[in-house]
Design a protein around this motif. Structure first.
Motif, PDB file in Angstrom:
ATOM      1  N   GLY A  47       0.803  -1.214   0.000  1.00 51.04           N
ATOM      2  CA  GLY A  47       0.000   0.000   0.000  1.00 51.04           C
ATOM      3  C   GLY A  47       0.833   1.261   0.000  1.00 51.04           C
ATOM      4  N   PRO A 101      -4.244   3.208  -1.974  1.00 53.36           N
ATOM      5  CA  PRO A 101      -5.447   2.421  -1.674  1.00 53.36           C
ATOM      6  C   PRO A 101      -6.044   1.703  -2.873  1.00 53.36           C
ATOM      7  CG  PRO A 101      -5.941   4.776  -1.659  1.00 53.36           C
ATOM      8  CD  PRO A 101      -4.444   4.647  -1.742  1.00 53.36           C
ATOM      9  N   SER A 126      -8.190  -3.755  -4.598  1.00 52.90           N
ATOM     10  CA  SER A 126      -7.820  -2.644  -3.726  1.00 52.90           C
ATOM     11  C   SER A 126      -7.127  -3.150  -2.464  1.00 52.90           C
ATOM     12  CB  SER A 126      -9.059  -1.841  -3.334  1.00 52.90           C
ATOM     13  OG  SER A 126      -9.929  -2.632  -2.537  1.00 52.90           O
ATOM     14  N   LEU A 167      -4.800  -0.836   9.405  1.00 51.91           N
ATOM     15  CA  LEU A 167      -5.135   0.459   8.835  1.00 51.91           C
ATOM     16  C   LEU A 167      -5.343   1.512   9.926  1.00 51.91           C
ATOM     17  CD1 LEU A 167      -7.612  -0.627   6.025  1.00 51.91           C
ATOM     18  CD2 LEU A 167      -5.272   0.178   5.757  1.00 51.91           C
ATOM     19  N   SER A 207      -4.439   5.116   9.716  1.00 50.19           N
ATOM     20  CA  SER A 207      -5.274   5.996   8.914  1.00 50.19           C
ATOM     21  C   SER A 207      -6.472   6.520   9.703  1.00 50.19           C
ATOM     22  CB  SER A 207      -5.772   5.252   7.673  1.00 50.19           C
ATOM     23  OG  SER A 207      -4.676   4.804   6.899  1.00 50.19           O
ATOM     24  N   PHE A 211     -12.774   5.000   1.958  1.00 51.76           N
ATOM     25  CA  PHE A 211     -12.734   3.657   1.384  1.00 51.76           C
ATOM     26  C   PHE A 211     -14.069   3.263   0.748  1.00 51.76           C
ATOM     27  CE2 PHE A 211      -9.140   3.335   4.291  1.00 51.76           C
ATOM     28  CZ  PHE A 211      -8.217   2.641   3.508  1.00 51.76           C
TER      29      PHE A 211
END
Length: 334
Positions: free
Chosen positions: A101, A106, A113, A161, A164, A285
């Protein structure tokens, strides 16, 4: 005169001969019902309760029963095996996806993805693991279902993740998944009769919860996942299952029994909901969620077919399957 002890149609024997068949056959049958007659099991009462809504309570019962089989003598090997499964199935693949990534963003690679990769790759089908290890593994392998309780659903996806800002890590949910196992360990260690009584539970409940899980798989979503989802599913078993296999061989030193690690190369049915959970936590997302969901659905079905076939074929080729069965019988008589 017919022998009352002889089966007219040997359904159980036939299913048992198929790698992971006690789970795989009902899962496929359930998915056919869920796809072509989704309302057939919504008539209510015991029919809906058993054939559609029973997955979670029956899996919980299986987890409790599995815990009763873990004695003080087998506890250490269970934790070691669990650690190896988590390392090979979740931690190493997750770190590799993070690295990917950082380079591709993304959007991911080749139409898959980063969200889809995390959702499909970093978790495992605990029910299938129990089915395969119940047929070919030892008590320490069955006890390592804990890995499936930890990595099932969005936990590792959110964990990796987390940088993020994707919401809170569901530690309470993880604890709730472990409590039945812990209680089972306590009961099995203080009362051997309960341990013996619950030993047949896997063969009883696996076909029923597998069918109920299958009713939640819409084959049209598998088809809509297209070639990318199917290819991803085909890669998950040898790659992540292969990492667990290497852990079995070089860390646990299980020798010819190491191919049981390929049974971890699966995608959990609950992972189908992970893209939506992540998208709800981080709307950035959202654009990837629909495609990721269909790709993950394809991975669930493909890995459920491929993982038990690969594990059982390699175990039989190594001569380990028969040796494990004989050893388990000897331990049971001891």
């Amino acid at each position: 005169m017919a022998d009352p002890g002889r089966s007219t149609v040997p359904l159980f024997t036939t299913m048992s001969r198929i790698p992971g068949g006690l789970m795989l056959v009902p899962l496929v049958l359930g998915s056919l019902i869920g796809t072509f007659a989704p309302g057939a099991l919504d008539i209510g009462s015991f029919t809906t309760a058993l054939f559609k809504d029973s997955a979670l309570p029956l899996i919980a019962l299986l987890i409790f029963a599995t815990g009763t089989q873990v004695t003080m003598r087998t506890g250490g090997p269970v934790l070691a095996t669990t650690g190896v499964v988590l390392l090979g199935k979740s931690v190493i693949p997750g770190l590799l996806i993070v690295a990917l990534g950082a380079f591709v963003g993304p959007e991911g690679i080749l139409g898959v993805s980063i969200l889809a990769l995390f959702s499909a790759v970093t978790n495992s089908n605990g029910g299938l693991w129990l089915a395969v290890t119940g047929q070919y593994g030892r008590a320490r392998d069955r006890g390592a279902y804990i890995a499936g309780a930890v990595n099932d659903g969005p936990f590792f996806t959110l964990l990796f993740l987390g940088a993020s800002g994707l919401g809170q890590i569901p530690f309470l949910a993880m604890l709730a998944a472990l409590i039945p196992f812990i209680l089972g360990v306590v009961v099995g260690n203080i009362d051997a009769q309960w341990r013996e009584t619950l030993k047949p539970v896997p063969n009883i409940v696996i076909p029923f919860f597998a069918f109920a899980l299958g009713t939640g798989i819409d084959l049209s979503e598998v088809v809509s996942g297209g070639l990318t989802g199917i290819v991803l599913g085909v890669l998950i078993t040898p790659l992540t299952g292969g990492l667990v296999y290497l852990g079995y061989r070089f860390l646990l030193r299980r020798g010819n029994e190491s191919p049981i690690g390929f049974a971890a190369g699966t995608t959990s049915g609950n992972a189908v909901a992970t893209p939506a959970v992540v998208a709800a936590a981080d709307p950035s997302f959202q654009a990837y969620a629909a495609t990721a969901t269909s790709q993950v659905a394809a991975c669930v079905l493909v890995t459920a077919l491929l993982a038990p076939l690969m594990a059982s074929w390699l175990l039989k080729r190594n001569g380990a399957a028969a040796a494990i069965a004989q050893s388990e019988d000897a331990e049971a008589r001891a």
